[in-house]
Design a protein around this motif. Sequence first.
Motif, short mmCIF file in Angstrom:
data_model
loop_
_atom_site.label_atom_id
_atom_site.label_comp_id
_atom_site.label_asym_id
_atom_site.label_seq_id
_atom_site.Cartn_x
_atom_site.Cartn_y
_atom_site.Cartn_z
N ARG A 61 0.84 -1.19 0.00
CA ARG A 61 0.00 0.00 0.00
C ARG A 61 0.87 1.24 0.00
NH1 ARG A 61 -4.72 -1.54 4.42
NH2 ARG A 61 -5.44 -3.42 3.37
N ARG A 62 0.43 2.23 -0.75
CA ARG A 62 1.17 3.48 -0.84
C ARG A 62 1.20 4.15 0.54
NH1 ARG A 62 -0.55 7.66 -5.41
NH2 ARG A 62 0.17 5.85 -6.61
N GLY A 63 2.35 4.56 0.95
CA GLY A 63 2.51 5.23 2.25
C GLY A 63 2.46 4.28 3.42
N GLY A 64 2.48 2.97 3.16
CA GLY A 64 2.38 2.00 4.25
C GLY A 64 3.53 2.09 5.22
N GLN A 65 4.73 2.36 4.71
CA GLN A 65 5.89 2.43 5.59
C GLN A 65 5.78 3.62 6.55
OE1 GLN A 65 9.56 2.35 3.48
NE2 GLN A 65 10.83 2.19 5.32
N ALA A 66 5.25 4.72 6.03
CA ALA A 66 5.07 5.89 6.89
C ALA A 66 4.02 5.62 7.96
CB ALA A 66 4.66 7.10 6.04
N VAL A 67 2.95 4.91 7.57
CA VAL A 67 1.91 4.56 8.54
C VAL A 67 2.47 3.64 9.62
CG1 VAL A 67 -0.31 3.40 8.86
CG2 VAL A 67 0.04 4.87 6.88
N ALA A 68 3.26 2.66 9.19
CA ALA A 68 3.87 1.73 10.15
C ALA A 68 4.76 2.48 11.14
CB ALA A 68 4.67 0.67 9.41
N GLN A 69 5.53 3.43 10.62
CA GLN A 69 6.38 4.22 11.49
C GLN A 69 5.55 5.03 12.49
OE1 GLN A 69 9.03 6.84 9.42
NE2 GLN A 69 10.10 7.51 11.28
N GLY A 70 4.44 5.57 12.00
CA GLY A 70 3.55 6.32 12.88
C GLY A 70 2.94 5.44 13.97
N LEU A 71 2.58 4.21 13.62
CA LEU A 71 2.02 3.29 14.61
C LEU A 71 3.05 2.94 15.67
CD1 LEU A 71 0.02 0.84 12.29
CD2 LEU A 71 -0.93 2.55 13.87
N ARG A 72 4.31 2.75 15.24
CA ARG A 72 5.37 2.48 16.21
C ARG A 72 5.55 3.63 17.18
NH1 ARG A 72 8.29 0.87 11.61
NH2 ARG A 72 8.42 -1.39 11.32
#
Length: 330
Positions: A61-72
Amino acid sequence: MSSLAKAISSLSLSEEQLAHLTSYLSTFSGTDKALMILQYLPLVLLPLFPSDAPAGLPIRRRGGQAVAQGLRKLSSTVGDGRILFRLFGLVPILQWYSQLRKKRALAQKAKTEVNNSSSEDKGSWSLTRLLPNQDQVEMLQAYSMLAYYPLEHTYYLASKRIISLAPSKLSTVGIWSCRFWALYVALSLLSLSRRRAALSKEASSPGASRPELKKASKVLSLLTLVDLSYLPLTVHWSLPAGAWTSSFPTGVFGTIAALAQLKLGWEGSRAVAPLAPAPTPAPVAEAKLSTVVEEVATEEKPVEEEAEDNFSLAPESEEVVEDEKTEKTE
């Protein structure tokens, strides 16, 4: 628009429900359990995004890595805050310990009087004699928390560089704090098993109140679920290398423990929720259970109700792993 308005209306809370929610979240326990969900649920969601997706899953998913970082970061920040809020968690434990000592002194006095008036029947040897009785279990739990809280406070302050502590000692302090918490959980499960047996015996007696027994059984089930969720977490945090490397199991067990405690606290505070917000902050253990629930739960979870869910461990390379260990509640 009318259908949207109806949908929103159907999801809205009544005035009484909002008052109950306000009352519960104004307590330490209610706020802590809500924050606990915000800490652990993101760890459950991380595998849905590319950087944390298991190998072979076609998740891009587009931007998934940024979302994952935000969740962390969300999990890390909330976990850090929960430890800060527990800096005074030792105070109610000291009060609990003082009450247990008084209770134990009275019990010893009564036992001495009985022994002086009649000969003691020792009975036959049994394996159960090797296990601590209920009073001893509670005292051991108090001792474990008296050791746990100073260690957690030391770990937290040292990890923030407020006090100086060598990295190797910091790791040791964190691990041992979790080991004392693991001892508390194990003793809690022993106590719950005995309460369950006593409840079953009471249920078989004539004249037993079925509704009250049902309430007590529900409370015991929730408390057992909480401890069974904490047990693998305490083992994981008590090992220098941990029991697993992914944050996903930590998120699952932590979320289950949070939801079970939230359910327990919500049901217990239902009967005492005011119709308007209280003018002053609620005390730590304001949420009350019904009479039967109180007898079962208040003895069982002094830590969970006051400052429970807890905990910390040695810092690791990954930010979220550090906080999942740092977190340990209740």
